[in-house]
Design a protein around this motif. Structure first.
Motif, short mmCIF file in Angstrom:
data_model
loop_
_atom_site.label_atom_id
_atom_site.label_comp_id
_atom_site.label_asym_id
_atom_site.label_seq_id
_atom_site.Cartn_x
_atom_site.Cartn_y
_atom_site.Cartn_z
N GLN A 4 73.82 38.04 9.15
CA GLN A 4 73.04 36.85 8.84
C GLN A 4 71.64 37.01 9.42
O GLN A 4 71.41 37.75 10.39
CB GLN A 4 73.72 35.61 9.41
N LEU A 5 70.68 36.29 8.86
CA LEU A 5 69.28 36.50 9.15
C LEU A 5 68.96 36.54 10.64
O LEU A 5 68.36 37.49 11.15
CB LEU A 5 68.43 35.42 8.48
N LEU A 6 69.35 35.51 11.39
CA LEU A 6 68.93 35.40 12.79
C LEU A 6 69.55 36.51 13.64
O LEU A 6 68.90 37.09 14.51
CB LEU A 6 69.28 34.02 13.34
N GLU A 7 70.82 36.84 13.37
CA GLU A 7 71.46 37.96 14.08
C GLU A 7 70.81 39.29 13.71
O GLU A 7 70.60 40.15 14.57
CB GLU A 7 72.95 37.99 13.72
N TRP A 8 70.47 39.44 12.44
CA TRP A 8 69.84 40.67 11.95
C TRP A 8 68.48 40.88 12.62
O TRP A 8 68.13 41.98 13.01
CB TRP A 8 69.70 40.57 10.44
N LEU A 9 67.71 39.80 12.79
CA LEU A 9 66.42 39.90 13.47
C LEU A 9 66.61 40.39 14.90
O LEU A 9 65.89 41.29 15.37
CB LEU A 9 65.72 38.54 13.47
N GLU A 10 67.58 39.81 15.62
CA GLU A 10 67.76 40.16 17.03
C GLU A 10 68.30 41.58 17.19
O GLU A 10 67.90 42.31 18.10
CB GLU A 10 68.72 39.16 17.67
N ARG A 11 69.21 41.99 16.31
CA ARG A 11 69.89 43.27 16.48
C ARG A 11 69.04 44.45 15.99
O ARG A 11 69.04 45.52 16.60
CB ARG A 11 71.23 43.26 15.75
N TYR A 12 68.34 44.25 14.89
CA TYR A 12 67.64 45.37 14.26
C TYR A 12 66.12 45.22 14.26
O TYR A 12 65.39 46.13 14.62
CB TYR A 12 68.10 45.53 12.81
N THR A 13 65.65 44.05 13.81
CA THR A 13 64.22 43.93 13.50
C THR A 13 63.34 43.92 14.73
O THR A 13 62.36 44.69 14.81
CB THR A 13 63.98 42.64 12.68
N PHE A 14 63.65 43.06 15.69
CA PHE A 14 62.77 42.97 16.86
C PHE A 14 62.74 44.28 17.66
O PHE A 14 61.66 44.70 18.09
CB PHE A 14 63.17 41.78 17.74
N GLY A 37 71.40 28.61 8.20
CA GLY A 37 71.31 28.62 9.65
C GLY A 37 69.88 28.46 10.13
O GLY A 37 69.59 27.74 11.10
N GLU A 38 68.97 29.11 9.46
CA GLU A 38 67.55 29.00 9.80
C GLU A 38 67.05 27.57 9.55
O GLU A 38 66.31 27.01 10.37
CB GLU A 38 66.77 30.00 8.93
N VAL A 39 67.43 26.99 8.43
CA VAL A 39 66.99 25.62 8.11
C VAL A 39 67.50 24.63 9.15
O VAL A 39 66.77 23.75 9.61
CB VAL A 39 67.48 25.22 6.70
N ALA A 40 68.75 24.81 9.58
CA ALA A 40 69.31 23.93 10.60
C ALA A 40 68.58 24.09 11.93
O ALA A 40 68.36 23.10 12.66
CB ALA A 40 70.80 24.23 10.78
#
Length: 253
Positions: free
Chosen positions: A76-86, A222-225
């Motif tokens: 999911q987007l937020l997990e993907w950002l933390e694990r890979y993107t950042f 999840g992001e919208v929430a």
């Protein structure tokens, strides 16, 4: 052209066409039967019969710093950002790495027919410099900007509202309107910017009315929430941007 207003006249197709390039620029386009007779005898001819010659593609949203994490696991987007993107983006603090990826990234765009792109760099100013320098060497049309994130991200990719404003202002002065390059104020998305940072994004747009803005909105539930929790006063996710003057011409979401 725009099919909504031009209909069938929005495009032209020459079944047996000729594209004439002189000194790196298109100088003529039309039916081969008409144009062949106008060419100098020494003109080099390349035969692409059976294929289509198209104008360059335009990519309105791409992250060059994510080149090395293409095909990473689809969390999911937020997990993907933390694990890979950042973690990937933190490496762009190094100038050599930024230049290497910029060279490869732009080479891949051109290899696949994309000649114009709107690109997210990272929070590091040198990531923008590397990208624009590589694009300038290729005479590409590029709109790009330094990512702005002053909360909810690791320290290695975090700026402050004021430093992000100052860095963006310096980059605009250095690159916007230089050759075929244009600048985009680039808050990543509402959750990673404080209200102060979004306010300063609006100030940058007011001070430089011909620059662009690029960001994200409502990519998953999840992001919208999360945005609803962070900005309880807002009517919607988009309203957060509107409240800070970020919905205007030249804004791309």
């Amino acid at each position: 052209g725009d099919p909504a207003t031009l209909g069938e006249a929005a495009h032209r197709h020459f079944l047996d066409g000729l594209l004439v390039v002189r000194d790196g620029r298109v100088s003529a386009l039309g039916p081969a039967a008409e144009l062949l007779a106008t060419l100098p005898s020494a003109a080099a001819l390349t035969d692409y019969r059976g294929k289509l010659i198209l104008p360059g593609f335009v990519d309105t949203h791409v992250h060059y710093a994510q080149t090395d994490i293409i095909a990473s696991y689809g969390a999911q987007l937020l997990e993907w950002l933390e694990r890979y993107t950042f973690p990937a983006e933190a490496r762009f603090d190094a100038e050599d790495h930024a230049r290497e990826v910029a060279e490869f990234f732009l080479g891949e765009l051109l290899r696949n027919g994309t000649t114009t792109a709107m690109v997210f760099a990272t929070t590091h100013s040198n990531s923008v410099d590397a990208l624009f320098e590589a694009a300038r060497a290729r005479s590409m049309r590029l709109i790009a900007g330094k990512v702005l994130m002053d909360r909810h991200v690791p320290e290695a990719v975090r700026d402050t509202a004021d430093s992000g404003y100052a860095d963006s202002k310096a980059l605009i002065a250095r690159w916007h309107g230089r050759d075929r390059l244009l600048y985009a104020v680039t808050p990543r998305f509402a959750p990673t910017s404080t209200e102060r940072q979004l306010e300063l994004c609006g100030r940058l747009l007011d001070e430089h009315p011909d620059v662009f803005l690029q960001s994200h909105v409502a990519e998953n539930r999840g992001e919208v929430a999360w945005v609803a929790l962070l900005y309880p006063w807002s009517r919607s996710y988009l309203d957060v941007y509107d409240h800070h003057g970020l919905l205007r011409p030249r804004a791309v979401y």
